[in-house]
Design a protein around this motif. Structure first.
Motif, PDB file in Angstrom:
ATOM      1  N   VAL A 379       0.933  -1.223  -0.011  1.00 23.29           N
ATOM      2  CA  VAL A 379      -0.007   0.062  -0.065  1.00 23.29           C
ATOM      3  C   VAL A 379       0.917   1.375  -0.087  1.00 23.29           C
ATOM      4  O   VAL A 379       2.030   1.092   0.421  1.00 23.29           O
ATOM      5  CB  VAL A 379      -0.956  -0.131   1.262  1.00 23.29           C
ATOM      6  N   GLY A 380       0.219   2.400  -0.339  1.00 24.49           N
ATOM      7  CA  GLY A 380       1.090   3.721  -0.447  1.00 24.49           C
ATOM      8  C   GLY A 380       0.337   4.401  -1.508  1.00 24.49           C
ATOM      9  O   GLY A 380      -0.246   4.065  -2.290  1.00 24.49           O
ATOM     10  N   GLN A 381       1.030   5.846  -1.532  1.00 25.69           N
ATOM     11  CA  GLN A 381       0.657   6.656  -2.578  1.00 25.69           C
ATOM     12  C   GLN A 381       1.163   6.286  -4.089  1.00 25.69           C
ATOM     13  O   GLN A 381       1.949   5.465  -3.923  1.00 25.69           O
ATOM     14  CB  GLN A 381       0.953   7.899  -2.496  1.00 25.69           C
ATOM     15  N   SER A 382       0.411   6.577  -5.007  1.00 32.53           N
ATOM     16  CA  SER A 382       0.795   6.284  -6.342  1.00 32.53           C
ATOM     17  C   SER A 382       2.200   6.759  -6.856  1.00 32.53           C
ATOM     18  O   SER A 382       2.551   7.931  -6.126  1.00 32.53           O
ATOM     19  CB  SER A 382      -0.319   6.863  -7.322  1.00 32.53           C
ATOM     20  N   GLY A 383       3.103   5.800  -7.518  1.00 33.88           N
ATOM     21  CA  GLY A 383       4.345   6.169  -8.030  1.00 33.88           C
ATOM     22  C   GLY A 383       5.223   6.080  -6.943  1.00 33.88           C
ATOM     23  O   GLY A 383       6.488   6.474  -7.081  1.00 33.88           O
ATOM     24  N   ILE A 538      -1.600  -5.184  -4.576  1.00 35.23           N
ATOM     25  CA  ILE A 538      -1.384  -3.836  -4.462  1.00 35.23           C
ATOM     26  C   ILE A 538      -2.869  -3.129  -4.323  1.00 35.23           C
ATOM     27  O   ILE A 538      -3.771  -3.539  -5.167  1.00 35.23           O
ATOM     28  CB  ILE A 538      -0.750  -3.409  -5.876  1.00 35.23           C
ATOM     29  N   ALA A 539      -2.862  -2.295  -3.418  1.00 34.64           N
ATOM     30  CA  ALA A 539      -4.405  -1.845  -3.266  1.00 34.64           C
ATOM     31  C   ALA A 539      -4.544  -0.426  -2.906  1.00 34.64           C
ATOM     32  O   ALA A 539      -3.514  -0.003  -1.858  1.00 34.64           O
ATOM     33  CB  ALA A 539      -5.323  -2.734  -2.545  1.00 34.64           C
ATOM     34  N   HIS A 540      -5.206   0.501  -3.283  1.00 39.19           N
ATOM     35  CA  HIS A 540      -5.150   1.767  -2.750  1.00 39.19           C
ATOM     36  C   HIS A 540      -6.273   2.012  -1.835  1.00 39.19           C
ATOM     37  O   HIS A 540      -6.490   2.587  -1.009  1.00 39.19           O
ATOM     38  CB  HIS A 540      -5.420   2.776  -3.979  1.00 39.19           C
ATOM     39  N   ARG A 541      -7.450   1.015  -2.312  1.00 43.21           N
ATOM     40  CA  ARG A 541      -8.593   0.862  -1.187  1.00 43.21           C
ATOM     41  C   ARG A 541      -8.094  -0.317  -0.229  1.00 43.21           C
ATOM     42  O   ARG A 541      -8.274  -1.368  -0.444  1.00 43.21           O
ATOM     43  CB  ARG A 541      -9.771   0.400  -1.925  1.00 43.21           C
ATOM     44  N   VAL A 553       3.930  -0.727   3.582  1.00 44.45           N
ATOM     45  CA  VAL A 553       3.940   0.658   3.322  1.00 44.45           C
ATOM     46  C   VAL A 553       4.889   1.060   2.267  1.00 44.45           C
ATOM     47  O   VAL A 553       5.997   1.320   2.819  1.00 44.45           O
ATOM     48  CB  VAL A 553       3.553   1.560   4.517  1.00 44.45           C
ATOM     49  N   ILE A 554       4.862   1.261   1.182  1.00 42.51           N
ATOM     50  CA  ILE A 554       5.929   1.692   0.111  1.00 42.51           C
ATOM     51  C   ILE A 554       5.738   2.975  -0.066  1.00 42.51           C
ATOM     52  O   ILE A 554       4.632   3.550  -0.489  1.00 42.51           O
ATOM     53  CB  ILE A 554       5.968   0.834  -1.172  1.00 42.51           C
ATOM     54  N   GLN A 555       6.918   3.899   0.091  1.00 40.94           N
ATOM     55  CA  GLN A 555       6.811   5.333  -0.590  1.00 40.94           C
ATOM     56  C   GLN A 555       8.235   5.824  -1.064  1.00 40.94           C
ATOM     57  O   GLN A 555       9.214   5.433  -0.358  1.00 40.94           O
ATOM     58  CB  GLN A 555       6.474   6.203   0.915  1.00 40.94           C
ATOM     59  N   ASP A 556       8.064   6.279  -2.218  1.00 38.20           N
ATOM     60  CA  ASP A 556       9.481   6.829  -2.884  1.00 38.20           C
ATOM     61  C   ASP A 556      10.573   5.681  -2.875  1.00 38.20           C
ATOM     62  O   ASP A 556      11.793   5.904  -2.678  1.00 38.20           O
ATOM     63  CB  ASP A 556       9.970   7.862  -2.082  1.00 38.20           C
ATOM     64  N   GLY A 557      10.088   4.429  -3.204  1.00 39.06           N
ATOM     65  CA  GLY A 557      10.819   3.414  -3.499  1.00 39.06           C
ATOM     66  C   GLY A 557      11.493   2.680  -2.170  1.00 39.06           C
ATOM     67  O   GLY A 557      12.475   2.043  -2.287  1.00 39.06           O
ATOM     68  N   GLY A 573       1.496   5.445  12.353  1.00 39.58           N
ATOM     69  CA  GLY A 573       2.322   5.995  11.530  1.00 39.58           C
ATOM     70  C   GLY A 573       1.593   6.562  10.102  1.00 39.58           C
ATOM     71  O   GLY A 573       0.445   6.684  10.236  1.00 39.58           O
ATOM     72  N   VAL A 574       2.394   6.077   8.823  1.00 44.75           N
ATOM     73  CA  VAL A 574       1.802   6.510   7.636  1.00 44.75           C
ATOM     74  C   VAL A 574       0.458   5.708   7.382  1.00 44.75           C
ATOM     75  O   VAL A 574      -0.554   6.302   6.833  1.00 44.75           O
ATOM     76  CB  VAL A 574       3.003   6.248   6.475  1.00 44.75           C
ATOM     77  N   PHE A 575       0.459   4.079   7.717  1.00 48.94           N
ATOM     78  CA  PHE A 575      -0.702   3.707   7.427  1.00 48.94           C
ATOM     79  C   PHE A 575      -1.805   3.865   8.196  1.00 48.94           C
ATOM     80  O   PHE A 575      -2.847   3.813   7.813  1.00 48.94           O
ATOM     81  CB  PHE A 575      -0.238   1.857   7.690  1.00 48.94           C
TER      82      PHE A 575
END
Length: 595
Positions: A379-383, A538-541, A553-557, A573-575
């Motif tokens: 999970v995490g933001q796009s990109g 992979i899910a945004h929902r 939680v993946i962000q900026d690689g 945290g982020v999640f």
């Protein structure tokens, strides 16, 4: 020097194409060339026979030979007709084989290219290379073979007849020839540049057609008909202008040759009338034979003069074709690659760094383990790099450093086929082939029985809607599944993954196009499907990953957080921020309430 020139010619586009074509279709071209030799000989023989024909008609002592002359004429023309037929048939067969071979090679090259190649190259440009390049290859080989065998031999034979019959008058022919060749040479520089522009304009036409077909809904909704019509009309006019320019340049050769031929014939008539250079009387038959040879020499000379123009117009698409064929494939299977050994399907990313452009990493020094038989969510933001991880696992790309391993086996050391056999995939955008429902499902496992296909459809809750289609499982789905709704296409994609029965299942927003009822049904099917299967989601929902065994939680690689649902919520945290944002309720109550 000669050796170097020969090596350069062999490596040129013309040399390569002729070498490959004559080597692979040698017997076809051999028969066609033999027929061309006959055509050339009979053409020159026809001009030669004119002396006997005229003398037989005008000289009393030759009247007794009219019958033999007539039979000789019939034989000449029959031989020429038969040879022309053989030449046309075998030249066409050889040319068609060239098109087929080149298109097969181009598609084989394309299908082996990595996913990144297709993201860098527009489909319209690739289509131009496959179609125009192969067609141009045929045209070039045909014009070279016919020009250097039929036309050149014909011209040589006719020139021999002319010199034999009227040596002095033939001198004028050798004055006109070089003038015509120099004039045609001046046209070649402009032809190549115009041809490149024409191919670009043709590519734009194809692009507009593809965008119209694929984006007609958006075009209608935003009233873009006028805009798209303007784009298409502009591209069509550009092709028309360039085609007119090329036609004008190509057409210059014929009038030029005709004018020069007229001058030559007029000059010959005047010179022959005054008897210039004659050491002995000229018979009517000799003069007629000479003039016939001169007139017949016009056509092969014209084709030879235009040969360079035709070659220049074909070299542009042929160059684009060879550019595609010669381009190095960065994603290649190693010569010593081995089939993957059986295993439970544990996936590990070890010190992995990857960037699409090399200098900008999308993933930096990542270490991840996806446990065998468990469900892991990303999970995490796009990109952030989630879909890139999928691409690396399926080996669409190779890491810049580090490794991707499945059951301890580095993916760069295994065969593509054995790796892909281990993986099922359902993406955000469902692609269906222009075939029947049954065929689209069976692509996942060609040896599956009809009953196995239907069972997979039932598990994906697709059987009911398939049964209601006009022809059931034999119903065509249209181009890219155009005859089905988004939810129906996604359920077929899930059924396809169920049918494959792989050890690893990759789900990229696999339920995003489903309505609430269908999503509930498909989730139940996925629960059964993912039992004892290494599943990465992979899910945004977040509602789709609440029951995952582990969440990253993946962000900026980079991996910012990991754990199960409860532990990540407790970390605050982020999640937890994502969780609170989506469910719009206090985190303490959110751990169990969303369903």
């Amino acid at each position: 020097m000669i050796k170097k020139t020969w090596a350069n010619w062999k490596s040129s586009h013309i040399g390569r194409l002729l070498g490959e074509s004559l080597r692979n279709q040698g017997w076809l071209y051999g028969i066609a060339m033999a027929a061309m030799v006959v055509v050339a000989g009979t053409t020159a023989g026809t001009a030669w026979m004119m002396e006997n024909i005229v003398n037989a008609m005008t000289e009393p002592e030759m009247r007794s030979k009219v019958g033999w002359v007539a039979l000789a004429v019939i034989g000449l023309f029959f031989s020429k007709a038969a040879a022309s037929y053989v030449q046309a048939v075998f030249l066409a067969r050889a040319g068609n084989r060239i098109i087929a071979v080149q298109q097969e090679r181009l598609y084989e090259k394309l299908i082996k290219r990595g996913v990144g190649f297709f993201s860098r190259n527009e489909s319209s440009g690739l289509l131009m290379r496959v179609t125009n390049g192969a067609q141009a290859a045929r045209v070039l080989v045909d014009v070279v073979v016919t020009s250097f065998v039929r036309d050149l031999l014909t011209l040589v034979g006719l020139v021999f007849v002319m010199i034999y019959q009227q040596p002095m008058l033939s001198v004028l022919f050798f004055v006109v020839g070089p003038v015509a060749l120099v004039s045609v040479r001046m046209l070649l520089k402009r032809v190549k540049a115009i041809m490149q522009s024409e191919l670009m304009a043709l590519s734009e036409i194809i692009k507009v057609l593809q965008e119209t077909s694929g984006g007609i809904t958006i075009i209608k909704v935003f009233a873009l008909e006028k805009h798209m019509t303007g784009r298409m009309n502009g591209a069509i006019r550009a092709v028309e202008e360039r085609a007119n320019s090329i036609s004008k340049l190509q057409s210059v050769a014929s009038p030029l040759m005709e004018f020069l031929a007229g001058l030559a014939i007029a000059g010959i008539l005047v010179i022959s009338a005054i008897g210039f250079g004659d050491s002995e009387p000229t018979t009517a038959g000799q003069l007629m034979s000479f003039i016939t040879a001169l007139l017949m020499a016009y056509e092969p000379a014209k084709r030879l003069s235009r040969m360079r123009v035709v070659i220049e117009t074909t070299l542009v698409p042929i160059g684009m074709m060879f550019e595609l064929l010669d381009e190095e494939e960065p994603m290649r299977e190693r010569p010593d690659a081995k089939a993957m050994e059986p295993g439970p399907g544990e996936i590990r990313l070890k010190d992995l760094t990857f960037g699409y452009k090399g200098d900008t990493p999308v993933i930096s020094n990542m270490n991840l383990t996806f446990e065998a038989g468990k469900t892991t969510a990303l999970v995490g933001q796009s990109g952030g790099g989630k879909s890139t991880i999928f691409g690396l696992i399926m080996r669409f790309y190779d890491p810049d450093s580090g490794a991707v391993e499945i059951d301890g086996q580095d993916l760069q050391g295994v065969t593509f086929a054995s790796l892909r056999q281990k993986i099922s995939y359902v993406g955000q955008e469902t692609f269906l082939f222009s075939a029947s429902v049954m065929d689209n499902l069976r692509y996942a496992r060609p040896d599956a029985t009809d009953e196995e296909v239907m069972e997979a459809a039932r598990d994906a809750h697709a059987h009911d809607f398939i049964s209601k289609l006009e022809y059931g499982y034999d119903t065509p789905v249209g181009e890219r599944g155009a005859f089905l709704s988004g939810g129906q296409k996604q359920r077929l994609a899930i059924a396809r993954a169920i049918l494959r029965k792989s050890e690893i299942l990759l789900l990229d927003e696999a339920t995003s196009a489903l309505d609430a009822e269908s999503e509930t049904l498909v989730k139940k099917a996925l629960d059964r499907l993912t039992e004892n299967v290494t599943t990465i989601v992979i899910a945004h929902r977040l509602s789709t990953v609440l029951e995952a065994d582990k969440i990253f939680v993946i962000q900026d690689g980079e991996v910012l957080e990991e754990g199960n649902l409860e532990s990540l919520i407790e970390k605050d945290g982020v999640f937890r921020q994502l969780f609170d944002h989506q469910f719009k309720q206090p985190a303490a109550e959110g751990a169990t309430s969303p369903q």
